[in-house]
Design a protein around this motif. Structure first.
Motif, short mmCIF file in Angstrom:
data_model
loop_
_atom_site.label_atom_id
_atom_site.label_comp_id
_atom_site.label_asym_id
_atom_site.label_seq_id
_atom_site.Cartn_x
_atom_site.Cartn_y
_atom_site.Cartn_z
N SER A 40 34.94 82.83 -118.80
CA SER A 40 33.68 82.18 -119.18
C SER A 40 33.15 81.38 -118.00
N ASN A 41 32.21 80.51 -118.26
CA ASN A 41 31.66 79.67 -117.20
C ASN A 41 31.31 78.30 -117.79
N TYR A 42 30.95 77.37 -116.91
CA TYR A 42 30.81 75.96 -117.29
C TYR A 42 29.47 75.60 -117.95
N TYR A 111 30.43 89.63 -115.19
CA TYR A 111 31.57 90.56 -115.23
C TYR A 111 32.38 90.33 -116.50
N VAL A 130 43.40 91.85 -112.78
CA VAL A 130 42.44 92.11 -113.86
C VAL A 130 41.27 92.89 -113.28
N MET A 132 37.65 94.04 -113.39
CA MET A 132 36.44 93.56 -114.03
C MET A 132 35.34 94.60 -113.84
N ARG A 134 30.89 95.21 -114.48
CA ARG A 134 29.65 94.49 -114.70
C ARG A 134 29.28 94.51 -116.18
N THR A 158 24.86 78.10 -105.89
CA THR A 158 25.53 77.08 -105.09
C THR A 158 25.02 77.09 -103.65
N ARG B 32 39.94 77.88 -112.62
CA ARG B 32 38.71 78.26 -111.93
C ARG B 32 38.84 79.52 -111.09
N PRO B 35 33.06 77.91 -108.37
CA PRO B 35 32.59 76.63 -108.92
C PRO B 35 31.98 76.71 -110.33
N VAL B 36 31.60 77.91 -110.79
CA VAL B 36 30.99 78.01 -112.12
C VAL B 36 31.80 78.82 -113.14
N ARG B 37 32.72 79.63 -112.68
CA ARG B 37 33.45 80.53 -113.59
C ARG B 37 34.90 80.11 -113.77
N TYR B 38 35.45 80.37 -114.96
CA TYR B 38 36.86 80.08 -115.20
C TYR B 38 37.46 81.06 -116.19
N SER B 119 32.15 79.03 -103.09
CA SER B 119 30.78 79.22 -103.58
C SER B 119 30.80 80.21 -104.74
N LYS B 120 29.74 80.18 -105.53
CA LYS B 120 29.62 81.12 -106.66
C LYS B 120 29.70 82.55 -106.13
N ILE B 121 30.58 83.35 -106.73
CA ILE B 121 30.70 84.75 -106.33
C ILE B 121 29.46 85.49 -106.79
N LYS B 122 28.75 86.13 -105.86
CA LYS B 122 27.51 86.83 -106.23
C LYS B 122 27.84 88.15 -106.89
N LYS B 123 26.96 88.54 -107.80
CA LYS B 123 27.07 89.86 -108.42
C LYS B 123 26.95 90.95 -107.37
N GLN B 124 27.75 91.98 -107.52
CA GLN B 124 27.64 93.16 -106.68
C GLN B 124 27.54 94.35 -107.63
N TYR B 128 35.11 94.99 -109.82
CA TYR B 128 35.57 93.80 -109.12
C TYR B 128 36.99 93.57 -109.61
N VAL B 129 37.85 93.15 -108.72
CA VAL B 129 39.23 92.94 -109.14
C VAL B 129 39.60 91.47 -108.97
N VAL B 130 40.13 90.88 -110.02
CA VAL B 130 40.58 89.49 -109.94
C VAL B 130 42.10 89.49 -109.85
#
Lengths: 232, 232
Positions: A40-42, A111, A130, A132, A134, A158, B32, B35-38, B119-124, B128-130
């Motif tokens: 999720s996000n903040y 994502y 994990v 992910m 889109r 940011t 986290r 900065p915005v996703r968790y 910084s916030k990861i931008k959409k591509q 995407y792999v976490v």
């Protein structure tokens, strides 16, 4: 009562948005990994809820499509609770034809986990990857389907704020982007204030000072009204 | 007042936990990604908060170390707010020496993103792999350091409940595991009720029927008291 009277006065008489059907999205989305875990996000939802409340004060008929937040459903607003980006997409798309203005304040997850496990994933020694994928791009889908609706998006960034905001305006055929730098003091997700810059499709750019989210909501709606007047 | 009087009566006179220092953890943790996703889980914190409240009613001096929840800090309880597993670890470890009973009701994230973007990861376009890594195991660290403290853990599972609960009791040197199947109707994270089974290190197993989280909290504390009496 007197407060409603005063609010109506500031909302214009007749109210600026009388007869308009406004759809606002708010909050984060949650994207499941398994039955107990999610990404999720903040986003607190405060900005979107403030916009929905202000639009109702301005005389609009308002639907609020909200991800999970700790906020109460505003009076006089139809609230639709959703969890994932996919659910938000369906809730918004199914209402789009009968909407005049869409304000997408939600911080929809970009994502989601590609595979959602049916049982809780057990801890293992060592790391874990994990995959992910889109999520569906709600704003873009709306931009492709629009038949006269006003589309307003948000850009919470940011860095490189203006560049991303203008790119978003163009790529998603939006009428307006409300941009804020979420790392700036007094701006961003959790607080009750915001520092926004409004970018309009017709080239108008309006940077606003630090203000409460309630005030920012009213400025956004007034700007939408001014934009509608300017382009018609 | 009368209610406090009645509560004291049911808490025993003298209260069961008078003079005991109880530390309770509650809620999810957030890990986290940028900065915005968790990454988080669906724990509401209700079970842990109910235990902290009940322990205070039972006369204990209570510290509640809580991840992000929508709940208010209970009266008469020292609440310490944390966000990540790492922060919860530090908050618990630094208080462990002066604690008699630790009840770890928090749903601490087992994994966290290995790399946290500044910084916030931008959409591509595309996926995407976490990469995830294991978080610190708080209960295990406590089990290794214990010098007479009573350690109570929780097992929230979706299957093979008893097997996992007994494994946890053994591997982490716990005194008691409170287990529940989070997929069962009336059990689990969001609701106000729970269906728990208590597994004690001395072999006692106590399955309990559906009850409110407040009632379940009192049963857990009474079971801890009975266990302390049995082993001393």
């Amino acid at each position: 009562n007197i407060i409603a009277h005063i609010e109506r006065f500031f909302a214009g008489d007749p109210p600026l948005f009388r007869g308009k059907r406004v759809l606002v999205t708010a909050g984060p989305t949650r994207e499941r990994l398994d039955p107990v875990r999610y990404f999720s996000n903040y986003s607190s939802g405060k900005m979107g809820y403030a916009i929905a409340e202000a639009a109702a004060r301005f005389g609009a008929s308002v639907t609020l499509v909200s991800g999970p937040t700790a906020l109460s459903s505003p009076d006089g607003v139809e609230t639709v609770a959703v969890e994932s980006a996919e659910e938000m997409y369906e809730a918004v798309l199914s209402r789009f034809a009968e909407t005049d203005i869409v304000i997408k304040a939600a911080a929809v997850a970009d994502y989601r986990p590609k595979y959602v496990a049916a049982s809780k994933i057990k801890k293992q020694p060592g790391g874990y990857v994990v995959e992910m994928e889109r999520t569906v791009d709600i704003l873009k889908a709306l931009g492709e389907r629009k038949t006269g609706q006003i589309l307003v998006g948000f850009a919470a960034e940011t860095d490189n704020l203006e560049q991303y905001a203008l790119k978003k305006l163009e790529e998603k055929r939006l009428d307006m982007v409300v941009a804020n730098n979420v790392t700036e003091e007094g701006a961003g997700f959790a607080g009750d204030t915001n520092i926004i810059t409004i970018f309009r499709r017709d080239g108008v750019v309006r940077p606003l000072p630090l203000m409460t989210k309630r005030e920012a909501a009213e400025e956004i709606l007034k700007e939408i009204h001014a934009y509608i007047e300017a382009i018609r």
